[in-house]
Design a protein around this motif. Structure first.
Motif, mmCIF file in Angstrom:
data_model
loop_
_atom_site.group_PDB
_atom_site.id
_atom_site.type_symbol
_atom_site.label_atom_id
_atom_site.label_comp_id
_atom_site.label_asym_id
_atom_site.label_seq_id
_atom_site.Cartn_x
_atom_site.Cartn_y
_atom_site.Cartn_z
ATOM 1 N N LEU A 8 0.833 -1.203 0.000
ATOM 2 C CA LEU A 8 0.000 0.000 0.000
ATOM 3 C C LEU A 8 0.868 1.253 0.000
ATOM 4 C CD1 LEU A 8 -2.824 1.418 0.496
ATOM 5 C CD2 LEU A 8 -2.368 1.099 2.950
ATOM 6 N N TYR A 64 -2.081 -1.230 -3.974
ATOM 7 C CA TYR A 64 -3.166 -0.381 -3.489
ATOM 8 C C TYR A 64 -2.640 1.010 -3.157
ATOM 9 C CZ TYR A 64 -5.720 -4.774 -3.008
ATOM 10 O OH TYR A 64 -6.327 -5.976 -3.267
ATOM 11 N N LEU A 86 -6.356 -6.551 3.040
ATOM 12 C CA LEU A 86 -5.843 -6.496 1.670
ATOM 13 C C LEU A 86 -4.891 -7.650 1.361
ATOM 14 C CD1 LEU A 86 -5.157 -2.656 1.460
ATOM 15 C CD2 LEU A 86 -7.070 -3.898 0.427
ATOM 16 N N VAL A 128 -9.213 2.921 0.288
ATOM 17 C CA VAL A 128 -8.105 2.242 -0.370
ATOM 18 C C VAL A 128 -8.554 1.778 -1.752
ATOM 19 C CG1 VAL A 128 -6.522 0.281 -0.308
ATOM 20 C CG2 VAL A 128 -7.078 1.515 1.807
ATOM 21 N N ASN A 130 -7.693 -0.019 -5.495
ATOM 22 C CA ASN A 130 -6.810 -0.888 -6.257
ATOM 23 C C ASN A 130 -6.137 -0.002 -7.304
ATOM 24 O OD1 ASN A 130 -6.069 -2.587 -8.633
ATOM 25 N ND2 ASN A 130 -6.873 -4.242 -7.348
#
Length: 674
Positions: A8, A64, A86, A128, A130
């Motif tokens: 992330l 992400y 995730l 969040v 993709n």
């Protein structure tokens, strides 16, 4: 072996100096102790836009991405919850439970219902995405405003329902509800019109459209085409969801009705005693020779005109069918229930003073109540004075409201109970402040039968917006001040607030120009010496938003945070000065000299959700200083004690039409005639 590459990227919007002491930033740094390899932080020193997010999405390599500001707030579990979720799956997006205020300890207890979905902020922050799917979608939707990217992303990928994870994220402000949504000047459409049956998405959309329209009333111009706006309203059947819009955005609710059905161009806005007020919408230029419209707004190449009119009550749609109870059908009588109130936790404002007068002079009205929170420090004081108190915003209060024939208050709250609201019942608004700034958009968003003005200048301004409802009487607390002994005992400083400081950390507050300017006055050696030598004291009445930071200021023996009420502090002041607060006009009304200190005159209105209406130098009731030393010299040389014909003349003009001895009587006469 698990992949240890970052999962992330947190894109942190940090225009200007990064606030490393903010609670959010410290929480992110703390998360590195456990998730050092799982996320990275990318600081972006500019305000994020759809264009910059599009550019960033091309460079971010993690699976992400999430966008944040240091002014936002995170639950302690945010990073743990998101990363663990995730890692176990591939998703289009993941979102926490969203808040605009503080995050509760038990996020799981938050009810995720239609009311939540409507109130949820719909900007990109905290969600969040993709990264690859965001990149793909942006090829089609990057022409919308950043604030619409989240909605457009969900529409593009047909994401009808999202179940928030059991962790919280707060954008820490709900000012958009009051001032609307301002979008980029070059945006030509709000959102794509891709078929969506999801009520959840439509609730987000109707809020977004309402806030956009509210922002348009302030901004006046957009490149968004009227055809696109109408297409969004009609395609997503937003008129079916207006019950969520009407409580806080009644103008916008009427506007959306017109966009849905342009043939129906006039909409009942507020019921009144003798006539009702209506809002009318039309395309094209205003008619020549007609009254100036409330608004003339430009959508691409189209113009929308909004006007206000009054019509007899019997012409109200559905009036003869009595489809709902008519709260005006009951005349005000000696047995009428009446409710007065100021703030829930604080009285000593216009409603208290009018109620006291009303009880003393119209005791025949036996069902007049004053509403207040029992925890208020004023409760016992008012009990001693013989007020008929009821706990505000309780079941008892709402039941009294339902049977009441009149509500009188210095505050406007969105009170609704069993079909009754201020839209269809009598309400007298006494004001708390005075309309020195252009509050047109705010005023037109509120329901009232009477709006009390404080002199002909203000009455002329209000009369253009609410000619039937405006009453030039003066404020009840003015009459109370004239009856209070004025024995000068101290100087009084009453600075107001700056909206851009709402969410800053203690460190940033201490570095702000606002703090430095005020603290420089409180600790000025020349002023302190003057106070000491003359035996004077400077009382400081901080704005409620500053109270939690009061310890940052340099108070001393002769410079004190006053614990007096506003009325007591002003009545016993030798001189009162402020930056922009209208509260000093209470002092001017009783002849106490006032002054203005505009240290940020060049920028003040750029950062406020309103514009100035009064030129302080040309119309102010006291001198205006922009330089610290000039203000201090004015005080220590006692120039404020000198007679000043110019300010005396301005004072007479400002309060023209107000009889200090008949303020309460004039208001009572009007309210009993409703």
């Amino acid at each position: 072996m698990l992949d240890s590459s970052p999962l992330l990227t947190i894109v942190l919007e940090t225009p200007g100096l990064l606030d490393r002491e903010s609670a959010m930033y410290r929480r992110l740094i703390a998360a590195r102790l456990r998730y050092e390899t799982q996320f990275s932080i990318l600081e972006v020193g500019e305000v994020l836009t759809a264009d910059s997010i599009t550019r960033l999405s091309e460079t971010i390599e993690t699976k992400y991405v999430v966008f944040m500001k240091t002014s936002h707030q995170l639950s302690a579990s945010y990073m743990t919850t998101m990363l663990e979720y995730l890692r176990a799956r591939t998703v289009y997006l993941a979102e926490p439970v969203m808040y605009t205020g503080g995050i509760p300890n038990n996020v799981a207890a938050t009810t995720i219902d239609d009311a939540y979905r409507y109130a949820r902020d719909t900007d990109v922050f905290g969600v969040v995405f993709n990264t690859r799917r965001l990149r793909d979608a942006l090829e089609a939707i990057s022409d919308v405003d950043r604030s619409a990217l989240y909605l457009s992303y969900r529409l593009y990928w047909s994401i009808g329902t999202v179940k928030p994870l059991a962790t919280g994220f707060s954008v820490a402000s709900d000012t958009k509800t009051a001032i609307g949504q301002q979008i980029a000047h070059d945006v030509t459409r709000l959102v794509p019109t891709i078929p969506a049956a999801s009520k959840e998405v439509r609730l987000h959309l109707v809020r977004y459209v309402a806030l956009f329209l509210r922002g348009m009333r302030a901004g006046k111009v957009t490149q968004v085409a009227l055809a696109n706006l109408r297409d969004v309203v009609q395609s997503y059947r937003l008129v079916e969801l207006l019950r969520f819009v009407e409580p806080l955005q009644p103008v916008e609710a009427s506007w959306i009705r017109w966009l849905s059905d342009p043939e129906f161009d006039s909409h009942l806005y507020k019921q009144l005693s003798d006539s009702d007020s209506y809002l009318s919408f039309s395309e094209g230029q205003p008619s020549e020779g007609s009254q100036p419209p409330l608004y003339e707004l430009h959508f691409g190449g189209d113009t929308v005109v909004i006007e206000k009119s009054y019509r007899p009550r019997h012409l109200r749609p559905g009036y003869s069918r009595a489809a709902s109870y008519d709260f005006y059908s009951r005349p005000i009588t000696l047995g009428s229930t009446m409710i007065f109130f100021d703030r829930p936790l604080q009285a000593d404002d216009n409603a208290e003073h009018l109620y006291e007068y009303f009880r003393a002079n119209h005791g025949e009205f036996t069902e007049a109540y004053f509403a207040l929170n029992p925890k208020s420090p004023d409760w016992e004081r008012l009990q001693t004075k013989g007020f008929k108190l009821i706990p505000i915003f309780t079941t008892e209060f709402y039941e009294k409201f339902l049977i009441s024939d009149l509500v009188v208050s210095s505050q406007i709250y969105n009170i609704r109970y069993r079909g009754k609201s201020f839209a269809n019942s009598r309400f007298v608004y006494l004001q708390h402040g005075i309309q020195l700034n252009d509050m047109t958009d705010w005023i037109l968003s509120k329901y009232f039968d009477v709006f009390v003005a404080t002199g002909q200048l203000e009455a002329d301004y209000l009369g253009k917006l609410a000619p039937v409802e405006t009453l030039n009487s003066g404020l009840p607390r003015f009459e109370a001040l004239t009856r209070t002994a004025h024995e000068p005992q101290h100087l009084l400083f009453m600075p107001t607030w700056r909206f851009n400081l709402h969410q800053v950390s203690t460190e940033q507050f201490a570095q702000s120009e606002y703090f430095r300017a005020i603290d420089a006055v409180l600790s000025d050696p020349k002023l302190l010496a003057f106070l000491e030598e003359t035996g004077r004291t400077l009382h400081v009445k901080l704005h409620p938003n500053v109270e939690k930071r009061a310890s940052q200021f340099g108070f001393s023996k002769n410079v004190v945070r006053t614990d007096l009420s506003y009325r007591e502090a002003i009545a016993s002041a030798e001189m009162v000065f402020t930056d922009y607060s209208s509260a000093v006009l209470d002092a001017a009304f009783i002849g106490t000299p006032i002054a203005y200190y505009h240290w940020d005159a060049a920028d003040f209105f750029h950062e406020q959700p309103y514009e100035g209406r009064v030129d302080y130098r040309d119309d102010g009731l006291g001198p205006v200083f922009e330089v610290h030393s000039e203000l201090i010299d004015h005080i220590v040389q006692e120039h404020y004690l000198l007679p000043h014909e110019l300010f005396s003349a301005r004072r007479e003009r400002f309060f023209q039409g107000v009889d200090p001895q008949r303020i309460n009587a004039k208001i009572v006469e009007r309210m009993l005639s409703l």
